[in-house]
Design a protein around this motif. Structure first.
Motif, PDB file in Angstrom:
ATOM      1  N   SER A 165       0.858  -1.188   0.000  1.00 30.73           N
ATOM      2  CA  SER A 165       0.000   0.000   0.000  1.00 30.73           C
ATOM      3  C   SER A 165       0.889   1.231   0.000  1.00 30.73           C
ATOM      4  O   SER A 165       2.001   1.219   0.545  1.00 30.73           O
ATOM      5  N   GLU A 166       0.418   2.279  -0.635  1.00 31.04           N
ATOM      6  CA  GLU A 166       1.181   3.535  -0.633  1.00 31.04           C
ATOM      7  C   GLU A 166       1.279   4.082   0.787  1.00 31.04           C
ATOM      8  O   GLU A 166       2.334   4.449   1.264  1.00 31.04           O
ATOM      9  N   GLY A 167       0.132   4.136   1.462  1.00 33.32           N
ATOM     10  CA  GLY A 167       0.124   4.548   2.863  1.00 33.32           C
ATOM     11  C   GLY A 167       0.425   3.368   3.765  1.00 33.32           C
ATOM     12  O   GLY A 167       0.111   2.223   3.435  1.00 33.32           O
ATOM     13  N   LYS A 168       1.040   3.648   4.888  1.00 34.31           N
ATOM     14  CA  LYS A 168       1.411   2.576   5.807  1.00 34.31           C
ATOM     15  C   LYS A 168       1.167   3.012   7.245  1.00 34.31           C
ATOM     16  O   LYS A 168       1.255   4.193   7.570  1.00 34.31           O
ATOM     17  N   ALA A 169       0.883   2.048   8.103  1.00 28.26           N
ATOM     18  CA  ALA A 169       0.713   2.333   9.515  1.00 28.26           C
ATOM     19  C   ALA A 169       2.055   2.709  10.128  1.00 28.26           C
ATOM     20  O   ALA A 169       3.117   2.398   9.587  1.00 28.26           O
ATOM     21  N   ALA A 170       2.006   3.386  11.265  1.00 27.51           N
ATOM     22  CA  ALA A 170       3.238   3.754  11.971  1.00 27.51           C
ATOM     23  C   ALA A 170       3.960   2.502  12.445  1.00 27.51           C
ATOM     24  O   ALA A 170       3.350   1.458  12.702  1.00 27.51           O
ATOM     25  N   SER A 171       5.274   2.608  12.575  1.00 26.63           N
ATOM     26  CA  SER A 171       6.076   1.457  12.981  1.00 26.63           C
ATOM     27  C   SER A 171       5.766   0.992  14.394  1.00 26.63           C
ATOM     28  O   SER A 171       5.846  -0.187  14.711  1.00 26.63           O
ATOM     29  N   GLY A 172       5.442   1.933  15.269  1.00 27.23           N
ATOM     30  CA  GLY A 172       5.213   1.576  16.663  1.00 27.23           C
ATOM     31  C   GLY A 172       6.514   1.453  17.432  1.00 27.23           C
ATOM     32  O   GLY A 172       7.574   1.894  16.976  1.00 27.23           O
ATOM     33  N   ARG A 173       6.443   0.818  18.580  1.00 27.85           N
ATOM     34  CA  ARG A 173       7.608   0.756  19.471  1.00 27.85           C
ATOM     35  C   ARG A 173       8.164  -0.649  19.627  1.00 27.85           C
ATOM     36  O   ARG A 173       8.816  -0.964  20.623  1.00 27.85           O
ATOM     37  N   GLY A 174       7.939  -1.484  18.654  1.00 29.89           N
ATOM     38  CA  GLY A 174       8.476  -2.831  18.739  1.00 29.89           C
ATOM     39  C   GLY A 174       9.973  -2.863  18.541  1.00 29.89           C
ATOM     40  O   GLY A 174      10.619  -1.836  18.306  1.00 29.89           O
ATOM     41  N   ALA A 175      10.537  -4.056  18.624  1.00 31.26           N
ATOM     42  CA  ALA A 175      11.968  -4.230  18.386  1.00 31.26           C
ATOM     43  C   ALA A 175      12.279  -3.824  16.949  1.00 31.26           C
ATOM     44  O   ALA A 175      11.442  -3.951  16.062  1.00 31.26           O
ATOM     45  N   PRO A 176      13.483  -3.312  16.700  1.00 32.77           N
ATOM     46  CA  PRO A 176      13.826  -2.875  15.335  1.00 32.77           C
ATOM     47  C   PRO A 176      13.971  -4.041  14.369  1.00 32.77           C
ATOM     48  O   PRO A 176      13.983  -5.215  14.759  1.00 32.77           O
ATOM     49  N   LEU A 177      14.089  -3.687  13.120  1.00 32.87           N
ATOM     50  CA  LEU A 177      14.231  -4.645  12.032  1.00 32.87           C
ATOM     51  C   LEU A 177      15.389  -5.605  12.271  1.00 32.87           C
ATOM     52  O   LEU A 177      16.476  -5.209  12.656  1.00 32.87           O
ATOM     53  N   LYS A 178      15.136  -6.897  12.009  1.00 35.19           N
ATOM     54  CA  LYS A 178      16.178  -7.917  11.980  1.00 35.19           C
ATOM     55  C   LYS A 178      16.182  -8.497  10.568  1.00 35.19           C
ATOM     56  O   LYS A 178      15.404  -9.416  10.270  1.00 35.19           O
ATOM     57  N   PRO A 179      17.006  -7.956   9.680  1.00 38.38           N
ATOM     58  CA  PRO A 179      16.959  -8.381   8.277  1.00 38.38           C
ATOM     59  C   PRO A 179      17.082  -9.885   8.091  1.00 38.38           C
ATOM     60  O   PRO A 179      16.475 -10.450   7.174  1.00 38.38           O
ATOM     61  N   GLU A 180      17.849 -10.526   8.966  1.00 39.97           N
ATOM     62  CA  GLU A 180      18.062 -11.965   8.808  1.00 39.97           C
ATOM     63  C   GLU A 180      16.800 -12.773   9.106  1.00 39.97           C
ATOM     64  O   GLU A 180      16.731 -13.973   8.784  1.00 39.97           O
ATOM     65  N   SER A 181      15.804 -12.147   9.726  1.00 39.71           N
ATOM     66  CA  SER A 181      14.574 -12.861  10.065  1.00 39.71           C
ATOM     67  C   SER A 181      13.546 -12.842   8.940  1.00 39.71           C
ATOM     68  O   SER A 181      12.540 -13.554   9.011  1.00 39.71           O
ATOM     69  N   LEU A 182      13.772 -12.053   7.891  1.00 38.56           N
ATOM     70  CA  LEU A 182      12.793 -11.932   6.819  1.00 38.56           C
ATOM     71  C   LEU A 182      12.743 -13.203   5.974  1.00 38.56           C
ATOM     72  O   LEU A 182      13.740 -13.893   5.811  1.00 38.56           O
ATOM     73  N   SER A 183      11.569 -13.485   5.446  1.00 35.77           N
ATOM     74  CA  SER A 183      11.414 -14.624   4.538  1.00 35.77           C
ATOM     75  C   SER A 183      12.210 -14.395   3.261  1.00 35.77           C
ATOM     76  O   SER A 183      12.697 -13.293   3.011  1.00 35.77           O
ATOM     77  N   ALA A 206       9.580  -2.349  14.491  1.00 38.33           N
ATOM     78  CA  ALA A 206       9.078  -3.180  13.397  1.00 38.33           C
ATOM     79  C   ALA A 206       7.807  -3.890  13.840  1.00 38.33           C
ATOM     80  O   ALA A 206       7.640  -4.224  15.014  1.00 38.33           O
ATOM     81  N   ARG A 207       6.918  -4.086  12.879  1.00 33.52           N
ATOM     82  CA  ARG A 207       5.660  -4.797  13.109  1.00 33.52           C
ATOM     83  C   ARG A 207       5.436  -5.758  11.951  1.00 33.52           C
ATOM     84  O   ARG A 207       6.052  -5.620  10.895  1.00 33.52           O
ATOM     85  N   PRO A 208       4.563  -6.748  12.109  1.00 38.89           N
ATOM     86  CA  PRO A 208       4.278  -7.636  10.980  1.00 38.89           C
ATOM     87  C   PRO A 208       3.831  -6.832   9.765  1.00 38.89           C
ATOM     88  O   PRO A 208       3.061  -5.875   9.881  1.00 38.89           O
ATOM     89  N   ALA A 209       4.316  -7.225   8.600  1.00 39.71           N
ATOM     90  CA  ALA A 209       3.985  -6.499   7.374  1.00 39.71           C
ATOM     91  C   ALA A 209       2.483  -6.403   7.164  1.00 39.71           C
ATOM     92  O   ALA A 209       1.983  -5.403   6.636  1.00 39.71           O
ATOM     93  N   GLY A 210       1.745  -7.407   7.594  1.00 39.09           N
ATOM     94  CA  GLY A 210       0.295  -7.381   7.460  1.00 39.09           C
ATOM     95  C   GLY A 210      -0.360  -6.289   8.278  1.00 39.09           C
ATOM     96  O   GLY A 210      -1.513  -5.922   8.013  1.00 39.09           O
ATOM     97  N   GLU A 211       0.352  -5.763   9.272  1.00 36.09           N
ATOM     98  CA  GLU A 211      -0.146  -4.626  10.053  1.00 36.09           C
ATOM     99  C   GLU A 211       0.372  -3.304   9.503  1.00 36.09           C
ATOM    100  O   GLU A 211      -0.261  -2.261   9.672  1.00 36.09           O
TER     101      GLU A 211
END
Length: 254
Positions: free
Chosen positions: A8-26, A77-82
């Motif tokens: 989506s062009e617009g996206k929800a705010a990242s929030g206060r979760g743990a930051p991105l862990k690139p190695e965890s991505l599918s 970071a949050r789940p991409a679906g959010e």
């Protein structure tokens, strides 16, 4: 079944979760390409706001997206679906699916992205701004940049079942199924039945509802022909065009 979605062009705010862990991505085969795009995007946005605004094609009202991009490595970071919002994702309603359908969504939905290449809806990412149409100074046009990495990774991700391609044209440039995979790929066009015209808003909404219907029904057609039957069983009006190309007809625009 693998379902290819646009972001989506617009996206929800990242929030206060743990930051991105690139190695965890599918799709770990995309890791090197992701790192290169992330590095250039963060550097661009941290160094030169005016240039970043021009490269990203942002209006003055969206200049705040530049600072957000500059902090991608430390943002929550949050789940991409959010993270992904908008008409298609509102109609899909991932958060309101039951547990079984939500599990199927995590397994079958793949969202294309100018920054990440493609991610699954359960992958945790920060909110960002970088469309597939962007041309980064060092890497060039992202649609073309992603073709090589995608060509080596996506055929395996497609498995042996149906590929349902619901991407917009800009994101389809990053990977076009070929050979045997192309033979079991279906693309869907949504038309206003009385006029036979595509209308953007209900095109996106209907695609979101189609995905939700398939997930809730726990149906996984393996061929475009089987998809036609599955959609008709779910109440959709479907016409077949060229091989693998389907038109879903909608009478009301909503």
């Amino acid at each position: 079944m693998l379902v290819l979605l646009p972001p989506s062009e617009g996206k929800a705010a990242s929030g206060r979760g743990a930051p991105l862990k690139p190695e965890s991505l599918s799709l770990p085969g995309l890791a090197g390409a992701r790192a290169a795009v992330l590095d250039e995007l963060v550097e661009l946005c941290a160094a030169d706001e005016a240039k970043a605004q021009e490269v990203l094609g942002l209006s003055d009202g969206l200049r705040g997206e530049i600072a957000k991009n500059a902090e991608l490595r430390t943002a929550g970071a949050r789940p991409a679906g959010e993270i992904y919002t908008g008409v298609l994702y509102d109609a899909l309603g991932l958060a309101t699916l039951d547990d079984s359908a939500r599990r199927r969504a995590r397994q079958s939905l793949l969202v294309f992205s100018g920054l990440w290449g493609a991610v699954r809806v359960g992958d945790r990412i920060p909110s960002y701004r970088c469309s597939m149409g962007v041309k980064l100074p060092g890497l060039g046009a992202l649609g073309a940049y992603w073709r090589g990495p995608m060509a080596s990774v996506l055929p395996e991700a497609a498995g042996g079942g149906l590929v349902l391609d619901l991407r917009s044209s800009a994101y389809a440039t990053a990977w076009r199924p070929k050979g045997e995979v192309a033979g079991r790929t279906a693309t869907v066009r949504v038309l206003h039945a009385p006029t036979r015209k595509v209308v953007s808003h209900f095109n996106k909404a209907t695609k979101g509802r189609i995905v939700r219907s398939l997930l809730e029904a726990d149906t996984a057609p393996k061929t475009p022909a089987a998809l036609v039957e599955a959609l008709r069983d779910l109440g959709y009006v479907v016409e077949t065009q060229a091989t693998g190309k389907l038109d879903v007809l909608v009478s009301e625009i909503h």
